[in-house]
Design a protein around this motif. Structure first.
Motif, mmCIF file in Angstrom:
data_model
loop_
_atom_site.group_PDB
_atom_site.id
_atom_site.type_symbol
_atom_site.label_atom_id
_atom_site.label_comp_id
_atom_site.label_asym_id
_atom_site.label_seq_id
_atom_site.Cartn_x
_atom_site.Cartn_y
_atom_site.Cartn_z
ATOM 1 N N TYR A 22 0.803 -1.222 0.000
ATOM 2 C CA TYR A 22 0.000 0.000 0.000
ATOM 3 C C TYR A 22 0.840 1.280 0.000
ATOM 4 O O TYR A 22 0.279 2.377 -0.020
ATOM 5 C CB TYR A 22 -0.929 -0.002 1.218
ATOM 6 N N ALA A 23 2.164 1.119 0.022
ATOM 7 C CA ALA A 23 3.081 2.269 -0.033
ATOM 8 C C ALA A 23 2.775 3.297 1.049
ATOM 9 O O ALA A 23 2.734 4.510 0.807
ATOM 10 C CB ALA A 23 3.039 2.923 -1.413
ATOM 11 N N GLU A 24 2.535 2.800 2.270
ATOM 12 C CA GLU A 24 2.259 3.682 3.393
ATOM 13 C C GLU A 24 2.756 3.023 4.673
ATOM 14 O O GLU A 24 2.934 1.795 4.717
ATOM 15 C CB GLU A 24 0.758 3.964 3.509
ATOM 16 N N PRO A 25 3.012 3.829 5.711
ATOM 17 C CA PRO A 25 3.526 3.250 6.957
ATOM 18 C C PRO A 25 2.564 2.243 7.569
ATOM 19 O O PRO A 25 1.336 2.363 7.440
ATOM 20 C CB PRO A 25 3.691 4.474 7.866
ATOM 21 N N ARG A 26 3.117 1.267 8.240
ATOM 22 C CA ARG A 26 2.338 0.276 8.965
ATOM 23 C C ARG A 26 2.918 0.159 10.377
ATOM 24 O O ARG A 26 4.130 0.271 10.578
ATOM 25 C CB ARG A 26 2.373 -1.072 8.267
ATOM 26 N N PHE A 27 2.029 -0.127 11.342
ATOM 27 C CA PHE A 27 2.437 -0.122 12.737
ATOM 28 C C PHE A 27 1.910 -1.359 13.459
ATOM 29 O O PHE A 27 0.801 -1.824 13.195
ATOM 30 C CB PHE A 27 1.904 1.129 13.443
ATOM 31 N N SER A 28 2.713 -1.858 14.377
ATOM 32 C CA SER A 28 2.272 -2.936 15.254
ATOM 33 C C SER A 28 1.414 -2.348 16.369
ATOM 34 O O SER A 28 1.240 -1.128 16.462
ATOM 35 C CB SER A 28 3.493 -3.637 15.870
ATOM 36 N N GLN A 29 0.875 -3.219 17.203
ATOM 37 C CA GLN A 29 0.311 -2.772 18.469
ATOM 38 C C GLN A 29 1.482 -2.559 19.433
ATOM 39 O O GLN A 29 2.640 -2.711 19.061
ATOM 40 C CB GLN A 29 -0.668 -3.817 19.003
ATOM 41 N N PHE A 30 1.198 -2.231 20.673
ATOM 42 C CA PHE A 30 2.278 -2.097 21.653
ATOM 43 C C PHE A 30 2.908 -3.461 21.919
ATOM 44 O O PHE A 30 2.208 -4.460 22.137
ATOM 45 C CB PHE A 30 1.756 -1.514 22.966
#
Length: 251
Positions: A22-30
């Motif tokens: 998707y060419a965008e940042p991705r984040f985990s949960q804590f």
């Protein structure tokens, strides 16, 4: 590798796959300290990405992994987290357990919450995922039967609450993990060795079973049942050749 860590590795690899797709940042949960350490030690990050761990505070234990396309710089301000500033609760000193238990009683998963700091300025600060910040602020008016007020801060990156510590000192024969653990935890070296063998002592969030491992300034020692300590280093020697050591215990 346990099933939990196998799943953690798969989820981490998915962050890179989705970031590329998707060419965008991705984040985990804590992630807790052990989970973040496992990722750092065992998951190979592919080329072509920028990565960063951030938990809302400069010394967070619980952190989010952010994966960014190579043309986007990894910055704290891009992380989907907020910091709650909690005032009140001074009639009876509230504990970390009080704050966390009240938030989880709203049906919130632990992975949605980061560190909770009961700071020297009399306030408590809690890092949470941004999508639940307003929900928590709107629904918590009391903690431990104490009235509280919660504000969602505009910029998590500007928050530098001072944690509370208890200074700890002692003497030990060397800077081996068993000797330092015994000194900071106030136990015998033999007991410390048993704790280490039972994987009840962690060094920088990693279980260590070798009692001879050296401890250096800045290391974090976690002793089950005794708390967490930052090792601040060694001082002078006694006449018998033992070493004065200094540490801080998290309150």
């Amino acid at each position: 590798m346990t099933d939990a860590y196998r799943l953690l590795a798969a989820r981490t690899e998915d962050l890179f796959r989705l970031c590329e797709k998707y060419a965008e940042p991705r984040f985990s949960q804590f992630l807790d300290g052990g989970e973040a350490a496992y990722i750092e030690d065992n998951v190979v990050f592919p080329y072509g990405f920028n990565t960063m761990f951030f938990g809302g505070f400069h010394d967070s234990e619980r952190r989010i992994l952010g994966v960014f396309p190579e043309w986007i710089d990894a910055e704290e301000g891009l992380f989907p987290l907020s910091v709650l500033k909690i005032s009140g609760g001074v009639t009876r000193g509230l504990t970390h357990r009080d704050y966390l238990g009240t938030m989880l009683s709203l049906g919130i998963d632990r992975s949605k919450t980061g560190d909770i700091i009961i700071a020297e300025d009399g306030f408590a600060y809690a890092a949470v995922m941004s999508d639940i910040a307003e929900y928590i602020a709107d629904n918590i008016k009391k903690i431990g039967n104490q009235g509280v007020k919660i504000n969602v801060l505009e910029s998590a990156g500007d928050v530098l609450p001072l944690r509370r510590f208890k200074n700890v000192s002692g003497v030990c024969a060397s800077l081996r993990l068993d000797a330092v653990t015994a000194a900071v935890a106030g136990t015998s070296r033999a007991s410390a060795s048993k704790l280490i063998a039972g994987e009840k002592v962690k060094l920088n969030y990693r279980a260590v079973t070798d009692p001879s491992r050296s401890v250096k300034e800045g290391d974090l020692i976690s002793v089950r049942g005794e708390g967490r300590f930052i090792f601040d280093g060694a001082g002078s020697e006694t006449r018998s050749g033992r070493i004065h050591i200094f540490a801080r215990k998290f309150i």
